[in-house]
Structures are given as C-alpha cells and as structure tokens.
Write an enzyme that holds these catalytic residues in place. Structure first.
Site, mmCIF file in Angstrom:
data_model
loop_
_atom_site.group_PDB
_atom_site.id
_atom_site.type_symbol
_atom_site.label_atom_id
_atom_site.label_comp_id
_atom_site.label_asym_id
_atom_site.label_seq_id
_atom_site.Cartn_x
_atom_site.Cartn_y
_atom_site.Cartn_z
ATOM 1 N N HIS A 266 0.832 -1.041 -0.318
ATOM 2 C CA HIS A 266 -0.128 -0.022 -0.339
ATOM 3 C C HIS A 266 1.125 1.441 0.143
ATOM 4 O O HIS A 266 2.526 1.684 0.527
ATOM 5 C CB HIS A 266 -1.268 0.187 1.051
ATOM 6 C CG HIS A 266 -0.370 0.444 2.035
ATOM 7 N ND1 HIS A 266 0.199 1.300 2.759
ATOM 8 C CD2 HIS A 266 -0.888 -0.962 3.107
ATOM 9 C CE1 HIS A 266 -0.278 1.085 4.288
ATOM 10 N NE2 HIS A 266 0.316 -0.496 4.097
ATOM 11 N N GLU A 312 -4.713 1.861 2.367
ATOM 12 C CA GLU A 312 -5.080 0.814 3.176
ATOM 13 C C GLU A 312 -5.561 1.081 4.278
ATOM 14 O O GLU A 312 -6.179 0.385 5.522
ATOM 15 C CB GLU A 312 -4.069 0.232 3.041
ATOM 16 C CG GLU A 312 -4.032 -1.272 3.842
ATOM 17 C CD GLU A 312 -3.260 -1.335 4.934
ATOM 18 O OE1 GLU A 312 -3.887 -2.542 5.844
ATOM 19 O OE2 GLU A 312 -2.723 -0.497 5.536
ATOM 20 N N GLU A 313 -4.711 2.072 4.787
ATOM 21 C CA GLU A 313 -4.650 2.418 6.699
ATOM 22 C C GLU A 313 -5.845 3.051 7.229
ATOM 23 O O GLU A 313 -6.205 2.309 8.535
ATOM 24 C CB GLU A 313 -3.771 3.564 7.260
ATOM 25 C CG GLU A 313 -2.450 3.615 6.912
ATOM 26 C CD GLU A 313 -1.441 1.739 7.921
ATOM 27 O OE1 GLU A 313 -2.584 1.411 8.397
ATOM 28 O OE2 GLU A 313 -0.567 2.314 7.934
ATOM 29 N N HIS A 411 2.964 2.872 12.971
ATOM 30 C CA HIS A 411 2.020 3.752 13.208
ATOM 31 C C HIS A 411 2.557 5.096 14.108
ATOM 32 O O HIS A 411 1.794 5.697 14.883
ATOM 33 C CB HIS A 411 0.927 3.465 13.234
ATOM 34 C CG HIS A 411 0.195 2.477 12.008
ATOM 35 N ND1 HIS A 411 -1.077 2.347 13.222
ATOM 36 C CD2 HIS A 411 1.146 2.712 11.364
ATOM 37 C CE1 HIS A 411 -1.317 1.589 11.853
ATOM 38 N NE2 HIS A 411 -0.273 1.316 10.676
HETATM 39 ZN ZN LIG Z 1 0.005 0.829 9.021
HETATM 40 ZN ZN LIG Z 2 0.736 -1.421 6.134
#
Ligand SMILES: [Zn+2]
Ligand SMILES: [Zn+2]
Ligand SMILES: [Zn+2]
Ligand SMILES: [Zn+2]
Lengths: 456, 456
Positions: A266, A312-313, A411
């Site tokens: 991603h 994606e996140e 993250h």
């Molecule tokens: Zn992530």
């Molecule tokens: Zn990821």
C-alpha cells in the site's frame, strides 16, 4: 516427484535457472532500499487525501515508469480525508504532567477548549462491557492493556480491537472520551496512531493513543487510588472525500497475458512518520521484484501486476475499488500476495489454494527455501488489501516476515528510513521475485479457492 | 598488607561486617527504584526556576526527612530561569517535511514568525572555523556529526562541544541560526536538548537540536546538491533568575562529625522528559545509600552528607553556591562523589587522591570488588557538580557506570521511569553505600589533592 499433500516439507524440485538469477540479482543488484529512500525523502507522510498522498501517486507513476514497468497507470479511487490538526494532553490531578498522545485515525475532535474528566481504567473490551454504566458515565475511559512482543506479530491482533472498537464500547456506557495505551512494543514517547471506528446510534467520542511511558505513568497514578483527572484536546476532523489512486504497473505475460499474478503493497502511510516500514518497504519490494523479472530478458508465461493500493490504513478504499474495477478478471488472478511488514526477513510461506493446486504451491515453496524460508501447510490469510480478492476466491500466498521489531515503530513518528535494513529487504525482494516468476511461469493454472477453505 | 601504589589490583583486605551488611541490604532491601518512581510521578520535569523545580525541592525535603536523614535543609540558590515555549521546524525545499527539533537550553528564541534560510552543512567545529564567511553569511548552519555509542560514554565528549559552542562558531561567520544533529545514540524522533552558550560581542543566534532521523534526512537532502531551505521557530526566552535550592541531608559522624564524605547528585532535570535517568537515579542512589548506613544501627566515624544540587544542567549554580557557602569546611571534605549516569552498573572505580592516600583509596576499592567493580589507578575526574570541590583540592572518587544505552534517551522526552533498571540501580546503591561507609569510617583522613595531580 510431486510433493504429497501430507508432507511437512515440499519435495526437492529441479531448480529453474531464472529463479537462480532472480535470487542472485536480489542479493547483489537490488535497488529496493534506494526506492524506499526516494519515497521517504521526496514524499514522506501520505495519509489518504492529503497533499502527501497526491505527491505519492505522482512519485509512484514516475518510479514505476523509470523502472521499466509496462501499462503504468493510476486508477482513480475516492478516499476518506481525515486530518489530525493540533493535539495535546495533560494529567491535571493528582500531579501535573504533559502527555504524549495522538488521535486515532478517524476520531472526531474534542471541543476547541478540550475535554476534561476523571479517568476510569479498564484492561480490555470484555472488562469494558462488564462495567457498571454509573462508574463510566461522564468519564474518560483509559484502556491500559499492553501489547506483547512476538516474532510473528500475533501480539498485535490481541489488542488492536481496543483501538478499533474501544470508543464505541466506552461510549455505550456513557464515557465522554477514550485514551488507550498505544498498540506497540516500544517504550518511546511517541504514540501509535491507527484506524478506529464508530457505530451508528452510538455517540462519537474522541479517542487518542498515549505513548507507552505516558500510559504507564497514568496507570501508576490511577493505581494509587486517588481520582486522576486528564484533559486533552484533539483538532481532528473529517473532510469531504478526496481523489487518490491505485498505482499499477505490469510485466506483460508472453503466453497468457490475461492471467495475473498480483504483487500488492500500500502506497498510503500515516501522517506521523515517513512511512518507511509501513509500507514504503512493501512498495519497494514488489516493484523491485517486478524490475528484476524484467531484467531476465525473458517474459514469464503470465502477467505480473504490481498494485500499490490507496488508503489501506483508514478505509481500504483502494482494495475495494481494485476488486470492483477488475471484477471481470478476478477469476484470471492466478495468485496474489501483499507485503506489509517492513523489511523483516521472510521466514515462512503459506498458501490459500485448492487442494488441486497444492502441488504447484509446494513447488513454489521449494524454490524460496534457499532464502531460508520454511513451508507451512497452514492456509494463507492475505494482507488487508487482499480481503476483496480473498472473498472472490483468488488464490493467495503469504510471505511471513519477522515482526519482532516492527511494532516498536509501527504508526509512529519513528517510522523512518533508518528502520529499514537493506539486507533484509533484499531477501524479501528475492522471495517476492521468486514467487512472482514461478507462479507466472507455472504450467498449471491455480484453481479457485473453494468456499470451505476460505471460511477457516 | 597495605596495597602497593604500583599494584594494578588492590591487595585483599579483611572484610568489614558493616560493608557486608550494606551490600546485602542494597541487594535485598533497596527502595531506590521506588524513590525514582516517586520523583517521576509526583514531580517529573524540573528545569531550574520552573514550577517543577520548586516542587522537586519540596519533594526532596520531604523525602530526605522520611528516610530519616539528619539536618535536612534547603540551601537557597539563585538559578537561571530559561523557558522553552512552543517550537517547530520544517524543511521548505526541495521537499516539504516536518522536523522534530528542540531548542538547546539557553538559546534565544527566533522572531515570532520563525527564521528561514538556506542550509550550510558542516561536520565539526574545526570545519566551521575553516569555512569561508561568504558561504555562511545569512544562512542556517547545520552540524551533522553523529555520536558514537561506547560503554564509557566517551562518544559524548567528542561531539558535545558542538552543542556548547556551535552557535558562537556559526555566528562568528555570519550565520542566522544553528541546527545540530542531536547528541545521542538513538534513532528516535525525539531531539536531545542540553546546555549551550553565547559569547560577549558575538551575535546570539537561535540554536536547536534535530532528532537523529530528521538530521539524517536533512543530510541526505543536502547531499543531493540542490539548495535546501529550512524554517524554524523557537519560543525560548530567558526570564529573571529564580530561587531554587541545594537540598541536603546527613548521617552525622560519631567521632569526627565535622569531617564530611559528600554524596552528590543533581535534583534538576531537563523539561522534555521526566528526569528518571538524569538524574533521578543518581538522587535515589545517594539518598538510599545514606538510608542504608542509617539502618546499620551504628554511626560511621565521619559525617556522610547527601547533596542534591540545584541547576546542574544549565548553570552549575548549585555547585558554585555549595562551594561558596561551605568554603570554610571544604578542607574537612574527606572524599566526594557524584552519581549522574542513570542506573548503569558501576564497573570501575577511580580516585583522585594524594599519593599518601592511595592505600586507603585502594582499600575502599577492594571493598567494592565483590560488586563486580574493577579498580583503575587512573585519576578520577568527578561529576560536573564537583568542579568547585576539585578546584579546592577535595579528594574525589568516581564510580564509573555503564553508559552503553544512556545516551539513547539523555536529555530527551524518553527519559522516563522505564529506562531505569532496578537491579542495576541497586548495584549502584551498594557501591555508593560501601564507599560512603568506608571513607567515613576509615582511620585515615584523606590528604588534600596536590595541584599537579589536579591539573592532569
Ligand atoms: Zn499500517
Ligand atoms: Zn501497512
Ligand atoms: Zn545529569
Ligand atoms: Zn543532564
């Protein structure tokens, strides 16, 4: 001899000279690390809908073309556009402390002056569900569960539900806000963000993650038994959907160009860090694998398609759009994989395939074994962007990477280039290139995955 | 047999049962870790002149009394009062990036709108001094030197001069601001602050440290050869001097109460972290050592004096005030030590003593050897707060601690309780208690340190 379905290890199969070339090239000639560096240096954070996201799409188009990939294009995707804004927090009583915190992705903001309340500490969603409403009403719920470090990353799944569903669980009992101990294995003053959700008819309350040392401080103070009050302010807000794109490039197949081996990663990344391990490394691994196949001078039987998914996140809109836009050819998807665990070395491979396709799967597994990769008969689960393909019965392969350190920086602002290890990333490139070539070149076409296997 | 001055290891001496008791108590009954926790939880950051500093003095008075120390008092010290304010930074060109930075302690602020300029990257103060003024004028100097990780912390001294004198060196060539790669061994997005200075008649320009990943990003962009522009804003300001205090407590000696073994640490701590390793751990080690001596039920011959110094970090005003206030009794100071390297285990001891006092020094060294501590004949140098005592010929002992990880979090927001290791801290307590008891109990009074030894 074909491998028996009950064998723990695949039978030895003749080497494919192209696989040897790919594995050697990955070790000596990979530019994957340079590609992560380019993405980090020229783009950096790139959350869906942000300026960085637009820059990332432009960067990806440029980079895939530079690498010689074919049919390079951006396929439009509308994505959520959430912005963090300014945020801060502090313990008000019994002692004053500044808190390192970050809104969870998707959280509503607080009122401009912030939110203050007494802390109710709970360990888990189960404990929350069992709480007496009278003890929660008007208070700030603090989820204190730690994440356990494991090499397979399994500690993440055990607590990530708190991040996704903690705000709903707390709001149902009348809480005014949620803080949680960061879902991470470090002890840095850098909170871990990540997606959270709300539910219809449940009040939307602000939710933020505390850095682990701050969560431990708060837990100690609560443990002293006196009332603990916290104030925090989140400037988060959700803007109208914005335009982004899945960026795609291919190595066109020589015999069955309409059959596709999909290599996914991603392109989006959280706003706090530079998206080096999540998922710059994955993007680089799949693009570089395709470049190395191009460098063989001979095309595989089928098409290898690199897909850098949008969003994606915090939405999976890229994954959903891909499955929708390509619905007509999903049954021509030979095999799909996604790389999304930084530069951790691949140690195990698993397949989600029909029994009829086990032999070809095990032959592919044997081809990556020189890279130190074990074969495990357990079914593959696929990355998050493969969920719609999984649902559409597309065969899936997992390249399980070492996750020991991944959740130290996942993250957070600490997701920076220095967290990528070139040698390890190149091993991932070798594994992806091998699987891509072998699946694209195999005489056998993979059968669709029967429903009973997918439900396991 | 007394140890010979040329022996590499001290001779074996009879054990002192009180030393055995102290070492056993330090291992099984130490409350040092709890004391760091109390300081962190109830006070936290405590830079000189801040509200936290006042709270720390009150906490120390309370704690030393609670521990049973005698003659507990605060000796007033006027300290500089520097405040950080808000700060931020970003790379403007060739690519936009947010920078994690922190003003150096003592830096002037920028204009309210910040400061923008082109980056000139230099490696060292020598390289800065050799720069052509025309290449620096109007620009922001970026010092890019990395710090090397070593177990003795020697990497710190090799680059800390950049932090202290970089702004003056750059301003002399016409620079408008200074950024430096944090003096630290980590790769966290948490800048390392620390004291810096200005010189009369050299323009005072703002100076800030970049977190290591940010410094590496900036260095990579500069390395691409295109002009790199940075903007940063510091809200730092110097307020009028404020009142603080050295906090002192004693174990009164039974025979020679006017002779003093000084156990020092510093009470102040930078504003970014919680001051757990710098220097909560040192404060706890020296206070706990005194408490364990009190627990023996028998007093040592001389007085053991614990001094928690004010303002070590950005002024040494506590150290200077102590030497001034106690000038009349400095020649009665038997021996002095300072603990200021977190909870790292003590591995080596050194003494700065007159030759006549080598035998007693080596006897003390032999008493700590069961704790895994080597004796090194090289002269002790003393902590920063001992500089005025060193100048006054007071004998000094160093308990060298393992510094391998210390500079990962030193002067950052990451200086939190979890960075303290209880078992290691208790070993430090055992070492301090042993040295304190043995020096206070010794039949011999230490000779003053001759000038030629102090100059080495
Ligand atoms: Zn992530
Ligand atoms: Zn990821
Ligand atoms: Zn210190
Ligand atoms: Zn310090």
């Amino acid at each position: 001899a074909s491998a028996s379905a009950s064998a723990a290890a695949p039978a030895v199969v003749p080497r494919d000279p192209n696989v040897d070339k790919l594995q050697s090239a990955a070790q000596t000639n990979s530019r994957a690390y340079d590609m992560v560096r380019s993405l980090v240096d020229e783009v950096g954070p790139r959350l869906a809908g942000s300026l960085g996201d637009k820059a990332a799409v432009a960067w990806a188009l440029r980079t895939l073309k530079d690498k010689g990939l074919e049919n390079v294009r951006a396929e439009k995707v509308m994505v959520p556009h959430w912005e963090r804004g300014l945020e801060s927090g502090r313990i008000v009583a019994p002692f004053a402390h500044t808190l390192a915190l970050a809104a969870l992705g998707g959280s509503v903001g607080t009122p401009p002056k912030g939110l203050e309340g007494e802390i109710v500490m709970v360990e888990s969603l189960d404990a929350m569900a069992a709480m007496d409403e009278a003890k929660v009403k008007g208070k700030i719920v603090f989820f204190s569960a730690p994440m356990t470090r494991t090499s397979d990353g399994s500690g993440y799944g055990k607590v990530a539900g708190i991040r996704h569903r903690g705000a709903v669980a707390a709001a149902k009992k009348g809480a005014i806000g949620v803080l949680l101990r960061s879902i991470g294995t470090d002890h840095d003053r850098l909170p871990h963000t990540g997606a959270m959700g709300y539910e219809k008819d449940v009040p939307k309350i602000p939710a933020a993650a505390l850095a682990v040392p701050d969560a431990e401080l708060l837990a100690r103070l609560v443990g002293q038994g006196k009332p603990v009050r916290v104030s925090f302010s989140l400037g988060a807000k959700l803007l109208p959907d914005a335009e982004s794109a899945n960026v795609i490039g291919e190595v066109k197949g020589r015999e069955k160009p309409d059959e596709i081996v999909l290599l996914g990663a991603h392109l989006d990344a959280w706003d706090l860090g530079q998206g080096a391990i999540d998922d710059g490394a994955g993007c680089a691994a799949v693009v570089e694998a395709a470049r190395l196949v191009l460098g063989l001078g001979t095309r595989p039987r089928r098409t290898i398609r690199v897909v850098l998914f949008a969003n994606e996140e915090n939405g999976l809109r890229g994954a959903v759009a891909y499955a929708k836009d390509h619905a007509a050819e999903l049954d021509k998807h030979q095999l799909a994989l996604e790389i999304d665990l930084g530069s951790g070395r691949v140690h195990t491979t698993r397949f989600l395939v029909a029994d009829a396709s086990r032999p070809v799967a095990e032959r592919i597994a044997s081809l990556v074994s020189p890279l130190g990769i074990q074969y495990d008969k357990a079914p593959a689960r696929g990355g998050a962007d493969l969920i719609p393909l999984h649902a559409a019965a597309v065969p899936i392969v997992d390249l399980h990477q070492d996750a020991t350190k991944y959740f130290d920086v996942h993250h957070t602002a600490n997701d920076t280039l220095d967290k990528v290890t070139k040698e390890d990333l190149d091993q991932v490139v070798g594994a992806v290139a091998t699987v891509a070539w072998a699946a694209a070149e195999a005489p056998e076409t993979f059968a669709r995955v029967p429903e009973e296997l997918r439900k396991r």
